[in-house]
Design a protein around this motif. Structure first.
Motif, PDB file in Angstrom:
ATOM      1  N   TRP A 420       0.814  -1.209   0.000  1.00 32.04           N
ATOM      2  CA  TRP A 420       0.000   0.000   0.000  1.00 32.04           C
ATOM      3  C   TRP A 420       0.853   1.266   0.000  1.00 32.04           C
ATOM      4  O   TRP A 420       0.455   2.293  -0.546  1.00 32.04           O
ATOM      5  N   LYS A 421       2.015   1.196   0.641  1.00 33.30           N
ATOM      6  CA  LYS A 421       2.884   2.376   0.672  1.00 33.30           C
ATOM      7  C   LYS A 421       3.331   2.741  -0.737  1.00 33.30           C
ATOM      8  O   LYS A 421       3.324   3.924  -1.125  1.00 33.30           O
ATOM      9  N   LYS A 422       3.705   1.750  -1.513  1.00 35.89           N
ATOM     10  CA  LYS A 422       4.136   1.984  -2.890  1.00 35.89           C
ATOM     11  C   LYS A 422       2.964   2.474  -3.743  1.00 35.89           C
ATOM     12  O   LYS A 422       3.104   3.413  -4.542  1.00 35.89           O
ATOM     13  N   ILE A 423       1.799   1.840  -3.566  1.00 37.88           N
ATOM     14  CA  ILE A 423       0.623   2.240  -4.333  1.00 37.88           C
ATOM     15  C   ILE A 423       0.230   3.677  -4.005  1.00 37.88           C
ATOM     16  O   ILE A 423      -0.105   4.465  -4.893  1.00 37.88           O
ATOM     17  N   SER A 424       0.288   4.020  -2.716  1.00 43.16           N
ATOM     18  CA  SER A 424      -0.044   5.381  -2.296  1.00 43.16           C
ATOM     19  C   SER A 424       0.873   6.400  -2.978  1.00 43.16           C
ATOM     20  O   SER A 424       0.422   7.459  -3.425  1.00 43.16           O
ATOM     21  N   ALA A 425       2.160   6.073  -3.077  1.00 43.55           N
ATOM     22  CA  ALA A 425       3.116   6.975  -3.722  1.00 43.55           C
ATOM     23  C   ALA A 425       2.826   7.115  -5.215  1.00 43.55           C
ATOM     24  O   ALA A 425       2.915   8.215  -5.779  1.00 43.55           O
ATOM     25  N   GLU A 426       2.474   6.001  -5.864  1.00 43.72           N
ATOM     26  CA  GLU A 426       2.167   6.046  -7.295  1.00 43.72           C
ATOM     27  C   GLU A 426       0.882   6.832  -7.560  1.00 43.72           C
ATOM     28  O   GLU A 426       0.794   7.594  -8.518  1.00 43.72           O
ATOM     29  N   MET A 427      -0.106   6.645  -6.693  1.00 40.53           N
ATOM     30  CA  MET A 427      -1.359   7.377  -6.851  1.00 40.53           C
ATOM     31  C   MET A 427      -1.149   8.871  -6.622  1.00 40.53           C
ATOM     32  O   MET A 427      -1.796   9.709  -7.252  1.00 40.53           O
ATOM     33  N   LYS A 428      -0.230   9.198  -5.716  1.00 41.08           N
ATOM     34  CA  LYS A 428       0.061  10.606  -5.439  1.00 41.08           C
ATOM     35  C   LYS A 428       0.579  11.305  -6.685  1.00 41.08           C
ATOM     36  O   LYS A 428       0.261  12.480  -6.935  1.00 41.08           O
ATOM     37  N   LYS A 429       1.370  10.600  -7.485  1.00 40.05           N
ATOM     38  CA  LYS A 429       1.883  11.191  -8.716  1.00 40.05           C
ATOM     39  C   LYS A 429       0.752  11.585  -9.662  1.00 40.05           C
ATOM     40  O   LYS A 429       0.888  12.487 -10.480  1.00 40.05           O
ATOM     41  N   LYS A 430      -0.379  10.892  -9.548  1.00 36.91           N
ATOM     42  CA  LYS A 430      -1.530  11.189 -10.385  1.00 36.91           C
ATOM     43  C   LYS A 430      -2.476  12.191  -9.716  1.00 36.91           C
ATOM     44  O   LYS A 430      -3.555  12.474 -10.233  1.00 36.91           O
ATOM     45  N   ILE A 432      -3.901  11.749  -6.743  1.00 32.70           N
ATOM     46  CA  ILE A 432      -4.976  11.024  -6.059  1.00 32.70           C
ATOM     47  C   ILE A 432      -4.469  10.535  -4.705  1.00 32.70           C
ATOM     48  O   ILE A 432      -3.420   9.891  -4.631  1.00 32.70           O
ATOM     49  N   ARG A 433      -5.201  10.820  -3.657  1.00 34.68           N
ATOM     50  CA  ARG A 433      -4.785  10.431  -2.309  1.00 34.68           C
ATOM     51  C   ARG A 433      -5.577   9.227  -1.827  1.00 34.68           C
ATOM     52  O   ARG A 433      -6.796   9.186  -1.903  1.00 34.68           O
ATOM     53  N   ILE A 434      -4.838   8.227  -1.335  1.00 34.58           N
ATOM     54  CA  ILE A 434      -5.448   7.146  -0.572  1.00 34.58           C
ATOM     55  C   ILE A 434      -4.713   7.070   0.758  1.00 34.58           C
ATOM     56  O   ILE A 434      -3.573   7.506   0.879  1.00 34.58           O
ATOM     57  N   ALA A 435      -5.372   6.543   1.765  1.00 33.22           N
ATOM     58  CA  ALA A 435      -4.763   6.478   3.092  1.00 33.22           C
ATOM     59  C   ALA A 435      -3.582   5.519   3.088  1.00 33.22           C
ATOM     60  O   ALA A 435      -3.629   4.450   2.470  1.00 33.22           O
ATOM     61  N   ALA A 436      -2.513   5.897   3.786  1.00 30.95           N
ATOM     62  CA  ALA A 436      -1.335   5.034   3.874  1.00 30.95           C
ATOM     63  C   ALA A 436      -1.616   3.856   4.791  1.00 30.95           C
ATOM     64  O   ALA A 436      -2.553   3.862   5.598  1.00 30.95           O
ATOM     65  N   LEU A 437      -0.778   2.826   4.697  1.00 33.10           N
ATOM     66  CA  LEU A 437      -0.971   1.591   5.455  1.00 33.10           C
ATOM     67  C   LEU A 437      -0.976   1.827   6.954  1.00 33.10           C
ATOM     68  O   LEU A 437      -1.745   1.217   7.694  1.00 33.10           O
ATOM     69  N   ASP A 438      -0.119   2.724   7.442  1.00 38.14           N
ATOM     70  CA  ASP A 438       0.005   2.936   8.881  1.00 38.14           C
ATOM     71  C   ASP A 438      -1.072   3.863   9.433  1.00 38.14           C
ATOM     72  O   ASP A 438      -1.000   4.300  10.572  1.00 38.14           O
ATOM     73  N   HIS A 439      -2.085   4.144   8.641  1.00 38.76           N
ATOM     74  CA  HIS A 439      -3.152   5.050   9.068  1.00 38.76           C
ATOM     75  C   HIS A 439      -4.067   4.392  10.097  1.00 38.76           C
ATOM     76  O   HIS A 439      -4.707   5.082  10.884  1.00 38.76           O
ATOM     77  N   TYR A 440      -4.140   3.070  10.078  1.00 41.99           N
ATOM     78  CA  TYR A 440      -5.088   2.362  10.926  1.00 41.99           C
ATOM     79  C   TYR A 440      -4.441   1.519  12.015  1.00 41.99           C
ATOM     80  O   TYR A 440      -5.118   1.068  12.932  1.00 41.99           O
ATOM     81  N   SER A 441      -3.141   1.248  11.894  1.00 42.65           N
ATOM     82  CA  SER A 441      -2.495   0.336  12.825  1.00 42.65           C
ATOM     83  C   SER A 441      -1.001   0.591  12.862  1.00 42.65           C
ATOM     84  O   SER A 441      -0.422   1.096  11.896  1.00 42.65           O
TER      85      SER A 441
END
Length: 472
Positions: A420-430, A432-441
């Protein structure tokens, strides 16, 4: 009108710059080079989107950046034009300031899948403004300009109590409630007045980390328990209780568990209440989005059960009225605890916002809140159903999910191992924000991600889900 200028741009999908920033920079370069003269009309956003084979929302975001920075101006019913007065392009200033400023703009997201925020565009703003005007027209308006009760305006408290008793099955009164500036303040007050150094608090994992931080700040230590399709695991709660640790409380979101959206089953509710009474710990119940429920009647709070002896119930009206208006509250049947709450409230915030409370009270009294909730519930149910269709369209073979009965978000579980950390970084380039993996635990065992739909448009939902599906 002829518009001969055509933007020549190669989109670099590997760039750290969001696509809309690349477009904005390319147009600025054409203005600076003289290809685009002052006063030149730009093609419409649909035309630009077609020329570049991009989503129109991306073009609109790029044009908004240029309008905000002063490179373009918008003329009503005529279009968008290169500004006659361009921003000063000073080389030294560019070296010292522009890079920093542009990096800030790069960090702005076009599409944000947040924690489940409501759409502020449907908030009853006009009605609220009218209520404020009427309040300031009253003859006795001067009486509201002084200090008021640290627990909140008494009539406003009575209105919330009536709602809790009639709609959520509780049996409370205006002396057992404190109005706060948002639910996080209620959480902070609860933590500071309940915990001492060396206490333990059981929390759901994955769960709501801002609450954990409030508990830890008060000296308490976190004991996580896992969550499944029926909510928190009672067996794990019992093991913690039998460990000999000084467990003062359990924090839970039983109606729509955060972040997974599941509802705590009736059997587990009853067992948790029994354990609370047997072991003497407090149930801190965070009912953060009770109002938005789309199936049958909402499940009643744990705090509505007459047999429960020790509880603190935390709710919010910020999602009902508008997120910018910080209105939370806590309810407790222990008067000595409420006295501690009042004393601490005087230290950190001598009173609430009495005028805002009066304004919202007026909206409750004249039926505006009731009508708005009905409208909002239909609105969010339609967006939930639209999100479900998009997930089926783009991710049916890639993720597991259940259609939530309430709230403003889905919980998405990928079929395969996901970074998810890698996906979040790739989405940021576009953009688009998604919550990072450490957001919940604190652990890296969480497989899912919370996909909100409340504050994004259906066009943004489709683009965001489509882009996300490419990484799953």
């Amino acid at each position: 009108m002829l518009r001969p200028w055509k933007l020549e741009l190669h989109i670099d999908n590997q760039s750290d710059k969001a696509v809309y920033i690349q477009i904005a920079d390319a147009i600025i370069a054409d203005i600076q080079s003289g290809r685009l003269k002052k006063g030149t009309a730009l093609p419409g956003s649909r035309k630009l989107a077609g020329d570049l084979h991009l989503n129109r929302n991306t073009i609109v975001e790029a044009l908004n950046v240029l309008l905000n920075e002063g490179w373009l101006i918008s003329k009503e019913r005529k279009g968008t034009f290169v500004s006659d007065i361009l921003p000063i392009v000073d080389k030294k200033k560019l070296q010292d300031e522009n890079l920093q400023e542009r990096s800030k703009i790069t960090d702005v997201y076009r599409i944000q899948f947040d924690d489940g925020h409501p759409d502020s565009k449907i908030a009853p703003v006009a009605e609220l403004a009218r209520a404020y005007r009427q309040i300031f027209s009253r003859k006795a308006k001067w009486q509201m300009m002084g200090y008021s009760d640290e627990y909140g305006d008494v009539e406003f408290r009575k209105a919330i109590v009536q709602m809790l008793n009639h709609q959520r099955g509780m049996k409370t009164d205006e002396y057992s409630i404190c109005v706060t500036r948002g639910s996080q303040m209620a959480m902070y007050l609860t933590a500071q007045c309940l915990f001492e150094q060396g206490d333990f608090v059981i929390v759901e994992d994955p769960g709501y980390k801002p609450a954990w931080k409030a508990f830890e700040n008060s000296g308490a230590r976190i004991l996580p328990v896992n969550v499944d399709r029926e909510g928190l695991l009672i067996d794990e709660v019992l093991r913690h209780l039998q460990s000999g640790k000084k467990i003062k409380a359990i924090y839970t979101t039983p109606h729509h568990q955060y972040p997974t959206t599941v509802t705590l089953s009736l059997q587990r509710r009853l067992e948790l209440i029994r354990l609370s009474n047997e072991y003497g710990f407090v149930i801190i119940e965070d009912d953060y989005d009770n109002e938005f429920h789309y199936g049958y009647r909402p499940v009643l709070p744990l705090s509505s059960y007459a047999e429960l002896k020790n509880y603190v119930y935390i709710g919010t009206m910020s999602k009902v009225v508008a997120p910018a208006l910080r209105i939370g509250y806590l309810v407790c049947n222990d008067q000595s605890f409420m006295e501690k709450i009042g004393s601490l409230r005087k230290i950190i915030d001598v009173q609430g916002d009495a005028i805002m409370e009066q304004a919202v009270l007026q909206l409750i009294s004249d039926g505006t809140i009731k009508r708005h909730l009905k409208k909002a519930t239909h609105f969010y149910k339609a967006k939930r159903d639209a999100t479900a269709k998009l997930l089926k369209k783009y991710m049916s073979d890639k993720v597991q999910y259940s259609i939530p009965e309430g709230g403003l978000a889905f919980w998405i579980l990928p079929e395969k191992e996901t970074d998810w950390k890698k996906i979040s970084a790739e989405m940021k380039k576009k953009g688009i924000r998604i919550a990072a993996l450490d957001h919940y635990s604190e652990e890296k065992k969480v497989r899912g991600v919370r996909l909100s739909y409340g504050s994004v448009s259906e066009e943004q939902l489709e683009e965001g889900i489509r882009e996300l599906s490419q990484f799953l």
